[in-house]
Scaffold this active site. Structure first.
Site, mmCIF file in Angstrom:
data_model
loop_
_atom_site.group_PDB
_atom_site.id
_atom_site.type_symbol
_atom_site.label_atom_id
_atom_site.label_comp_id
_atom_site.label_asym_id
_atom_site.label_seq_id
_atom_site.Cartn_x
_atom_site.Cartn_y
_atom_site.Cartn_z
ATOM 1 N N ARG A 1 -139.776 -10.921 -73.477
ATOM 2 C CA ARG A 1 -140.338 -11.840 -72.499
ATOM 3 C C ARG A 1 -141.843 -11.639 -72.509
ATOM 4 O O ARG A 1 -142.299 -10.503 -72.559
ATOM 5 C CB ARG A 1 -139.771 -11.473 -71.114
ATOM 6 C CG ARG A 1 -139.305 -12.653 -70.300
ATOM 7 C CD ARG A 1 -138.592 -12.183 -69.072
ATOM 8 N NE ARG A 1 -139.520 -11.893 -67.971
ATOM 9 C CZ ARG A 1 -139.131 -11.570 -66.740
ATOM 10 N NH1 ARG A 1 -137.842 -11.494 -66.457
ATOM 11 N NH2 ARG A 1 -140.012 -11.332 -65.788
ATOM 12 N N ARG B 1 -142.191 -12.204 -51.717
ATOM 13 C CA ARG B 1 -142.915 -11.151 -52.430
ATOM 14 C C ARG B 1 -144.237 -10.824 -51.774
ATOM 15 O O ARG B 1 -144.958 -9.952 -52.259
ATOM 16 C CB ARG B 1 -143.213 -11.622 -53.854
ATOM 17 C CG ARG B 1 -142.219 -11.176 -54.878
ATOM 18 C CD ARG B 1 -142.540 -11.966 -56.128
ATOM 19 N NE ARG B 1 -142.477 -11.167 -57.306
ATOM 20 C CZ ARG B 1 -141.469 -11.216 -58.170
ATOM 21 N NH1 ARG B 1 -140.445 -11.991 -57.946
ATOM 22 N NH2 ARG B 1 -141.496 -10.493 -59.256
HETATM 23 P P1 ADP Z 1 -139.838 -9.430 -62.062
HETATM 24 O O1 ADP Z 1 -139.266 -9.248 -60.689
HETATM 25 O O2 ADP Z 1 -139.111 -8.628 -63.085
HETATM 26 O O3 ADP Z 1 -141.347 -9.286 -62.118
HETATM 27 P P2 ADP Z 1 -139.324 -12.293 -61.944
HETATM 28 O O4 ADP Z 1 -138.594 -13.051 -62.990
HETATM 29 O O5 ADP Z 1 -138.704 -12.196 -60.604
HETATM 30 O O6 ADP Z 1 -139.594 -10.893 -62.605
HETATM 31 O O7 ADP Z 1 -140.798 -12.923 -61.740
HETATM 32 C C1 ADP Z 1 -141.656 -13.179 -62.834
HETATM 33 C C2 ADP Z 1 -142.996 -13.737 -62.344
HETATM 34 O O8 ADP Z 1 -142.789 -14.961 -61.608
HETATM 35 C C3 ADP Z 1 -143.766 -12.855 -61.368
HETATM 36 O O9 ADP Z 1 -144.536 -11.876 -62.037
HETATM 37 C C4 ADP Z 1 -144.665 -13.893 -60.658
HETATM 38 O O10 ADP Z 1 -145.747 -14.288 -61.471
HETATM 39 C C5 ADP Z 1 -143.743 -15.095 -60.547
HETATM 40 N N1 ADP Z 1 -143.002 -15.112 -59.243
HETATM 41 C C6 ADP Z 1 -141.643 -15.020 -59.077
HETATM 42 N N2 ADP Z 1 -141.322 -15.067 -57.761
HETATM 43 C C7 ADP Z 1 -142.492 -15.185 -57.079
HETATM 44 C C8 ADP Z 1 -142.844 -15.266 -55.702
HETATM 45 N N3 ADP Z 1 -141.913 -15.209 -54.725
HETATM 46 N N4 ADP Z 1 -144.154 -15.385 -55.365
HETATM 47 C C9 ADP Z 1 -145.108 -15.446 -56.300
HETATM 48 N N5 ADP Z 1 -144.857 -15.359 -57.624
HETATM 49 C C10 ADP Z 1 -143.574 -15.237 -58.030
#
Ligand code: ADP
Length: 222
Positions: free
Chosen positions: A165, A93
């Site tokens: 959520r 990300r």
């Molecule tokens: P969405 O893609 O709908 O925002 P996710 O379930 O993938 O939901 O992620 C929820 C939260 O988890 C993100 O807003 C972040 O805080 C954290 N997160 C998930 N993956 C990562 C990542 N690769 N790096 C940093 N934070 C992450």
């Protein structure tokens, strides 16, 4: 494409349907899903040390620091069956995560084959996420939407309860979107430049999007 099952990264803004598509695809292919968001939420729910550390970030809609995510990813790859490809939902990300991924994968004798981005505009993201609920208490939790009465009824008939959520509250959704544009969108150019990016229109129904991605994976476009 190698004879090994492909290793895929799924990109896209929050609410693009990454988890839904992951679910659909793992039933058709030998993929192991790795959903970083789901893993983080599980840690928070279990009140582990990691869960307590990351909870404030998720609460604000901010990203968890790269160093913690790197550890989490390595723990996932550690237990992965070499016969299976992975579908990474929610990682990388940030640019440092994307740049570090190749090296991390090499440590586990893997390489990335493809980055698929699910494309959907901000207005649709806000509509989807503000009305999204998770049906809890009826077996494996599944997403429902307040505009889709049939899904709400299905949830209640199974004895479940539609729950929002925490990070789907409007102010947190806006922050997650801003973070996506600032920190994750540059990854599209990065994967495009190395010829690994594939774009999918994610405004269609989940079944149509899953079909489009599946076709992309099986017609050798890797
Ligand atoms: P969405 O893609 O709908 O925002 P996710 O379930 O993938 O939901 O992620 C929820 C939260 O988890 C993100 O807003 C972040 O805080 C954290 N997160 C998930 N993956 C990562 C990542 N690769 N790096 C940093 N934070 C992450």
């Amino acid at each position: 494409m190698s004879t090994q099952p492909p290793n895929i990264v799924l990109l896209g803004p929050p609410g693009a349907g990454k988890s839904t598509i992951t679910e659909a695809l793992v039933h058709q292919h030998d993929f192991v899903p790795i959903s970083t968001g789901q893993r983080l939420r599980a840690e928070i729910k279990a009140r582990t040390a990691l869960g307590r550390t990351v909870a404030p970030y998720l609460d604000r809609g901010d990203l968890v620091p790269d160093s913690l995510m790197d550890r989490l990813l390595r723990a996932c790859l550690e237990t992965l069956d070499p016969e299976h490809g992975f579908l990474l939902d929610g990682y990388p990300r940030t640019m440092p995560q994307a740049l570090g991924l190749a090296g991390t994968l090499a440590d586990y004798n893997r390489r990335l084959d493809l980055a698929v981005v699910l494309e959907v505009g901000d207005d649709e993201v806000v509509r989807r996420l503000s009305g999204r609920r998770i049906c809890e208490g009826a077996g494996v939790p599944f997403p429902v939407h307040i505009d889709d009465l049939a899904s709400i009824i299905r949830c209640r008939e199974r004895g479940g309860q539609p729950v929002q959520r925490d990070d789907d509250r409007p102010e947190v959704v806006r922050q997650r979107l801003a973070v996506y544009h600032r920190q994750t969108q540059p990854l599209l150019d990065f994967y495009d430049a190395v010829g690994q990016l594939r774009r999918v229109d994610a405004r269609n129904t989940p079944a149509e999007v899953a079909r489009a991605v599946a076709a992309m994976l099986s017609n050798g476009s890797t």
